[in-house]
Scaffold this motif. Structure first.
Motif, PDB file in Angstrom:
ATOM      1  N   THR A 197       0.858  -1.193   0.000  1.00 34.83           N
ATOM      2  CA  THR A 197       0.000   0.000   0.000  1.00 34.83           C
ATOM      3  C   THR A 197       0.887   1.233   0.000  1.00 34.83           C
ATOM      4  O   THR A 197       2.059   1.163   0.379  1.00 34.83           O
ATOM      5  N   PRO A 198       0.366   2.372  -0.359  1.00 42.59           N
ATOM      6  CA  PRO A 198       1.119   3.626  -0.187  1.00 42.59           C
ATOM      7  C   PRO A 198       1.230   3.978   1.301  1.00 42.59           C
ATOM      8  O   PRO A 198       0.500   3.457   2.138  1.00 42.59           O
ATOM      9  N   PHE A 199       2.135   4.902   1.619  1.00 44.12           N
ATOM     10  CA  PHE A 199       2.227   5.431   2.985  1.00 44.12           C
ATOM     11  C   PHE A 199       1.118   6.475   3.144  1.00 44.12           C
ATOM     12  O   PHE A 199       1.326   7.669   2.955  1.00 44.12           O
ATOM     13  N   LYS A 200      -0.068   5.986   3.505  1.00 41.66           N
ATOM     14  CA  LYS A 200      -1.232   6.865   3.554  1.00 41.66           C
ATOM     15  C   LYS A 200      -1.996   6.815   4.872  1.00 41.66           C
ATOM     16  O   LYS A 200      -2.874   7.644   5.123  1.00 41.66           O
ATOM     17  N   TYR A 201      -1.658   5.867   5.737  1.00 44.93           N
ATOM     18  CA  TYR A 201      -2.422   5.710   6.973  1.00 44.93           C
ATOM     19  C   TYR A 201      -1.799   6.518   8.110  1.00 44.93           C
ATOM     20  O   TYR A 201      -0.579   6.604   8.238  1.00 44.93           O
ATOM     21  N   ASP A 202      -2.648   7.103   8.943  1.00 46.01           N
ATOM     22  CA  ASP A 202      -2.167   7.823  10.125  1.00 46.01           C
ATOM     23  C   ASP A 202      -1.659   6.844  11.171  1.00 46.01           C
ATOM     24  O   ASP A 202      -0.786   7.168  11.970  1.00 46.01           O
ATOM     25  N   ASN A 203      -2.233   5.642  11.167  1.00 45.18           N
ATOM     26  CA  ASN A 203      -1.766   4.597  12.071  1.00 45.18           C
ATOM     27  C   ASN A 203      -2.148   3.247  11.478  1.00 45.18           C
ATOM     28  O   ASN A 203      -3.146   3.125  10.766  1.00 45.18           O
ATOM     29  N   ALA A 204      -1.334   2.240  11.758  1.00 47.08           N
ATOM     30  CA  ALA A 204      -1.627   0.867  11.346  1.00 47.08           C
ATOM     31  C   ALA A 204      -1.119  -0.051  12.440  1.00 47.08           C
ATOM     32  O   ALA A 204       0.072  -0.060  12.757  1.00 47.08           O
ATOM     33  N   GLY A 205      -2.023  -0.815  13.032  1.00 47.89           N
ATOM     34  CA  GLY A 205      -1.650  -1.671  14.147  1.00 47.89           C
ATOM     35  C   GLY A 205      -1.017  -2.971  13.700  1.00 47.89           C
ATOM     36  O   GLY A 205      -0.980  -3.305  12.511  1.00 47.89           O
ATOM     37  N   PRO A 206      -0.505  -3.749  14.651  1.00 45.84           N
ATOM     38  CA  PRO A 206       0.052  -5.063  14.307  1.00 45.84           C
ATOM     39  C   PRO A 206      -1.053  -6.002  13.834  1.00 45.84           C
ATOM     40  O   PRO A 206      -2.225  -5.818  14.165  1.00 45.84           O
ATOM     41  N   PHE A 207      -0.677  -7.009  13.067  1.00 45.97           N
ATOM     42  CA  PHE A 207      -1.651  -7.995  12.619  1.00 45.97           C
ATOM     43  C   PHE A 207      -2.069  -8.885  13.787  1.00 45.97           C
ATOM     44  O   PHE A 207      -1.225  -9.386  14.536  1.00 45.97           O
ATOM     45  N   VAL A 208      -3.360  -9.065  13.944  1.00 40.89           N
ATOM     46  CA  VAL A 208      -3.933  -9.980  14.923  1.00 40.89           C
ATOM     47  C   VAL A 208      -4.888 -10.882  14.158  1.00 40.89           C
ATOM     48  O   VAL A 208      -5.867 -10.406  13.570  1.00 40.89           O
ATOM     49  N   ASN A 209      -4.552 -12.176  14.135  1.00 44.50           N
ATOM     50  CA  ASN A 209      -5.352 -13.135  13.357  1.00 44.50           C
ATOM     51  C   ASN A 209      -5.469 -12.703  11.895  1.00 44.50           C
ATOM     52  O   ASN A 209      -6.518 -12.860  11.255  1.00 44.50           O
ATOM     53  N   GLY A 210      -4.378 -12.142  11.355  1.00 42.44           N
ATOM     54  CA  GLY A 210      -4.330 -11.804   9.937  1.00 42.44           C
ATOM     55  C   GLY A 210      -5.010 -10.508   9.554  1.00 42.44           C
ATOM     56  O   GLY A 210      -5.179 -10.227   8.362  1.00 42.44           O
ATOM     57  N   ILE A 211      -5.393  -9.683  10.548  1.00 43.32           N
ATOM     58  CA  ILE A 211      -6.091  -8.429  10.247  1.00 43.32           C
ATOM     59  C   ILE A 211      -5.469  -7.298  11.068  1.00 43.32           C
ATOM     60  O   ILE A 211      -5.176  -7.460  12.255  1.00 43.32           O
ATOM     61  N   SER A 212      -5.286  -6.141  10.441  1.00 48.70           N
ATOM     62  CA  SER A 212      -4.711  -4.961  11.093  1.00 48.70           C
ATOM     63  C   SER A 212      -5.726  -3.824  11.101  1.00 48.70           C
ATOM     64  O   SER A 212      -6.433  -3.600  10.113  1.00 48.70           O
ATOM     65  N   ILE A 213      -5.786  -3.090  12.233  1.00 48.53           N
ATOM     66  CA  ILE A 213      -6.625  -1.893  12.311  1.00 48.53           C
ATOM     67  C   ILE A 213      -5.849  -0.718  11.729  1.00 48.53           C
ATOM     68  O   ILE A 213      -4.690  -0.490  12.079  1.00 48.53           O
ATOM     69  N   VAL A 214      -6.487   0.050  10.840  1.00 49.85           N
ATOM     70  CA  VAL A 214      -5.850   1.226  10.245  1.00 49.85           C
ATOM     71  C   VAL A 214      -6.733   2.454  10.473  1.00 49.85           C
ATOM     72  O   VAL A 214      -7.945   2.335  10.678  1.00 49.85           O
ATOM     73  N   THR A 215      -6.077   3.639  10.462  1.00 51.92           N
ATOM     74  CA  THR A 215      -6.830   4.879  10.640  1.00 51.92           C
ATOM     75  C   THR A 215      -6.402   5.917   9.610  1.00 51.92           C
ATOM     76  O   THR A 215      -5.248   5.938   9.164  1.00 51.92           O
ATOM     77  N   GLN A 216      -7.361   6.752   9.246  1.00 51.53           N
ATOM     78  CA  GLN A 216      -7.127   7.931   8.417  1.00 51.53           C
ATOM     79  C   GLN A 216      -8.097   9.010   8.878  1.00 51.53           C
ATOM     80  O   GLN A 216      -9.314   8.785   8.903  1.00 51.53           O
ATOM     81  N   LYS A 217      -7.526  10.148   9.271  1.00 50.41           N
ATOM     82  CA  LYS A 217      -8.352  11.281   9.696  1.00 50.41           C
ATOM     83  C   LYS A 217      -9.414  10.856  10.710  1.00 50.41           C
ATOM     84  O   LYS A 217     -10.603  11.164  10.583  1.00 50.41           O
ATOM     85  N   ASP A 218      -8.969  10.109  11.733  1.00 47.96           N
ATOM     86  CA  ASP A 218      -9.823   9.679  12.837  1.00 47.96           C
ATOM     87  C   ASP A 218     -10.930   8.719  12.415  1.00 47.96           C
ATOM     88  O   ASP A 218     -11.924   8.548  13.135  1.00 47.96           O
ATOM     89  N   HIS A 219     -10.785   8.085  11.274  1.00 52.70           N
ATOM     90  CA  HIS A 219     -11.713   7.046  10.858  1.00 52.70           C
ATOM     91  C   HIS A 219     -10.980   5.700  10.838  1.00 52.70           C
ATOM     92  O   HIS A 219      -9.837   5.617  10.367  1.00 52.70           O
ATOM     93  N   TYR A 220     -11.666   4.664  11.332  1.00 58.19           N
ATOM     94  CA  TYR A 220     -11.050   3.350  11.519  1.00 58.19           C
ATOM     95  C   TYR A 220     -11.613   2.337  10.524  1.00 58.19           C
ATOM     96  O   TYR A 220     -12.806   2.348  10.203  1.00 58.19           O
ATOM     97  N   GLY A 221     -10.717   1.429  10.070  1.00 63.04           N
ATOM     98  CA  GLY A 221     -11.113   0.316   9.225  1.00 63.04           C
ATOM     99  C   GLY A 221     -10.137  -0.835   9.411  1.00 63.04           C
ATOM    100  O   GLY A 221      -9.307  -0.812  10.331  1.00 63.04           O
ATOM    101  N   PHE A 222     -10.187  -1.841   8.521  1.00 59.75           N
ATOM    102  CA  PHE A 222      -9.374  -3.044   8.693  1.00 59.75           C
ATOM    103  C   PHE A 222      -8.741  -3.441   7.368  1.00 59.75           C
ATOM    104  O   PHE A 222      -9.362  -3.343   6.301  1.00 59.75           O
ATOM    105  N   VAL A 223      -7.476  -3.925   7.460  1.00 62.58           N
ATOM    106  CA  VAL A 223      -6.699  -4.351   6.299  1.00 62.58           C
ATOM    107  C   VAL A 223      -6.236  -5.790   6.529  1.00 62.58           C
ATOM    108  O   VAL A 223      -5.843  -6.151   7.647  1.00 62.58           O
ATOM    109  N   ASN A 224      -6.255  -6.622   5.458  1.00 61.69           N
ATOM    110  CA  ASN A 224      -5.776  -7.996   5.594  1.00 61.69           C
ATOM    111  C   ASN A 224      -4.316  -8.099   5.177  1.00 61.69           C
ATOM    112  O   ASN A 224      -3.681  -7.090   4.831  1.00 61.69           O
ATOM    113  N   THR A 225      -3.773  -9.317   5.174  1.00 66.70           N
ATOM    114  CA  THR A 225      -2.346  -9.503   4.895  1.00 66.70           C
ATOM    115  C   THR A 225      -1.991  -9.368   3.416  1.00 66.70           C
ATOM    116  O   THR A 225      -0.825  -9.521   3.043  1.00 66.70           O
ATOM    117  N   GLN A 226      -2.975  -9.081   2.591  1.00 69.93           N
ATOM    118  CA  GLN A 226      -2.685  -8.725   1.196  1.00 69.93           C
ATOM    119  C   GLN A 226      -2.662  -7.202   0.999  1.00 69.93           C
ATOM    120  O   GLN A 226      -2.458  -6.716  -0.111  1.00 69.93           O
TER     121      GLN A 226
END
Length: 508
Positions: A197-226
């Motif tokens: 991915t590009p360097f676009k996230y304000d934060n990206a957490g460690p992978f837990v069970n293959g899924i990482s929490i990401v944030t942009q402008k105080d909005h949260y979502g989830f990214v997989n190992t792809q």
């Protein structure tokens, strides 16, 4: 007949069991057995190991030990770590300042002289040079390493830097992918250091069970190992997936979604915890804390939920609120839409309704918002902004809740101390421990890597963090206290000035 045989067997086995376990009485503590050996703590204050018959197989001569893991065990003597095998033979003498747990066949070590870190294998061979300022354990074949003023990267078990030290921070690899930070933005890379991915996230957490929490402008979502956003960034907050569900926050309330993003448990809660392996989670609605299952049904402490649901009819200004707490110290916690605030007895708003929890402690209102904690006075004056992962009140007299106090803070790995007005006493730094035990004596000790320093309650650093030990005016009438530096002691007064044996004091 069956009962008689059972009774006879019990009668015969009891003396044998008592005889078998009698050896335990020789020790102050006996740990659990691992790989056929148990650590025992003798009355002489030393540790060793016994077999399942209670026979000493490794001499009782260590200041500290761990349990055996894959045939090796960490031991401590004179504050230095070593490794032994199951016969008690040293694989590595006690020479390191620290040895980490064995993971993927490697153990992190810290040099006792330089403070640098690297890795050894289970034979004691150095496999990653001891030249880094910090290292993490091996995961997925790679370990995170860091050098000051350069950055972090990743090494393999041969010591090769397969990903150069070019990032500001990063997490452990999982399934060949990790998240890294550069120029204050996060992205995902694979083991070839190729960006997913590009360097676009304000934060990206460690992978837990293959899924990482990401944030942009105080909005949260989830990214997989792809590196794919499997759940869009539409939430106000989020927690890691556990047991197939993740807690997410929307419009001020928490609920749960599955890995497809489907809402499984509606948004009704003030705060939530992840589901445990028994399929239950602790949640709250206003001041009611109870337990639900994966369908959202209350299964424990349901009387708390019923209490909230069956509040008595309210009158006057109270009709504005879904929740009205009990008056305390002239104020009342109130709530709407799963959020809480504070009013006085006349209904005047002191703290706006925007916190997941408001707790009254000793004429202070502790607040929590988006997993961050802060504090107000009962007049609604902000004392500590809600930016800390943990905020507690530490009283000068532990037995008197009306005594003076300070705030103890933690944010990520950083600890600090604030006055009751929110002024910094101990600044946020990397401390292994901050000791508020001697507040009544006007001092706070801080520790890092077996060194200790000293602050007073006005925020002045009396002693830098370079000393072996400090006894901080233990008794009420003490006018001076002992400090040890490189094995030699001297005495200081309450201003930090050396008053005795000053030839042993370093310049600071």
């Amino acid at each position: 007949m069956k009962y008689f045989l059972s009774l006879l067997l019990t009668f015969l086995l009891c003396p044998l069991h008592a005889q078998k376990e009698a050896w335990r009485e020789e020790y102050r503590q006996v740990m659990d057995f691992y790989e056929g050996l148990a650590a025992v703590w003798h009355n002489n204050g030393k540790w060793g190991f016994v077999n399942e018959k209670g026979k000493i197989v490794i001499p009782i001569e260590f200041d500290g030990v761990d349990s055996f893991d894959d045939g090796v065990c960490r031991v401590v003597n004179n504050n230095l770590y070593g490794l032994i095998d199951k016969k008690g033979k040293f694989i590595v003498p006690c020479k390191y300042k620290l040895i980490g747990f064995c993971l993927e066949g490697c153990l992190s070590v810290r040099d006792a002289t330089t403070g640098k870190e690297g890795f050894i294998d289970k034979t004691g061979k150095i496999v990653v040079p001891i030249k880094y300022d910090a290292v993490d354990r091996f995961f997925d074949g790679l370990a995170w390493v860091y050098k000051k003023n350069i950055g972090c990267g990743y090494v393999n078990a041969t010591g090769k830097e397969v990903i150069p030290l070019q990032y500001d921070y990063g997490w452990a690899f999982e399934r060949g992918v990790t998240s890294v930070k550069k120029n204050n933005k996060w992205a995902f890379i694979n083991k070839k250091n190729e960006p997913l991915t590009p360097f676009k996230y304000d934060n990206a957490g460690p992978f837990v069970n293959g899924i990482s929490i990401v944030t942009q402008k105080d909005h949260y979502g989830f990214v997989n190992t792809q590196g794919k956003e499997i759940i869009p960034l539409i939430y106000e907050n989020a927690k890691d997936f556990s047991e197939g569900l993740a807690a997410v926050k929307k419009d001020g309330k928490w609920g749960y979604i599955d890995t497809t993003g489907k809402v499984v448990i509606p948004f009704t809660y003030s705060s939530v915890d992840p589901f445990d392996d028994e399929g239950t989670a602790v949640v709250s609605r206003y001041d009611a804390i109870f337990v639900i299952d994966k369908t959202g049904k209350c299964v424990q402490y349901c009387e708390e939920l019923e209490r909230i649901s069956a509040q008595k009819p309210k009158k006057g200004w109270q009709t504005q609120y879904e929740f009205v707490g009990e008056p305390k110290n002239g104020v009342i916690v109130v709530g709407n839409n799963a959020q809480q605030g504070l009013v006085n007895k006349q209904g005047k708003v002191l703290i706006p309704i925007q916190y997941s929890r408001v707790t009254l402690v000793n004429k202070i209102a502790l607040v929590r918002k988006d997993q961050k904690e802060g504090a107000f006075s009962l007049k609604g004056e902000p004392l500590v902004p809600p930016i800390y992962d943990m905020l507690t009140i530490e009283h000068f007299d532990k037995d008197d809740e009306n005594s003076d106090f300070v705030f103890f803070t933690r944010r990520e790995i950083y600890f600090g101390v604030l006055s009751k007005k929110g002024k910094v006493i101990v600044p946020e730094e990397f401390y292994n421990n901050v000791d508020t035990k001697y507040l009544k004596r006007g001092t706070i000790r801080v520790f890092r890597n077996d060194k200790v320093g000293l602050y007073n309650l006005e925020g002045k650093q009396l002693l830098p963090m370079i000393f072996d030990s400090i006894e901080p005016f233990v008794y009420e009438n003490d006018n001076e206290t002992e400090v040890v530096f490189e094995g030699k002691s001297f005495h200081i007064d309450k201003t930090g000035k050396c008053v005795r044996d000053c030839q042993n004091a370093p310049k600071y």
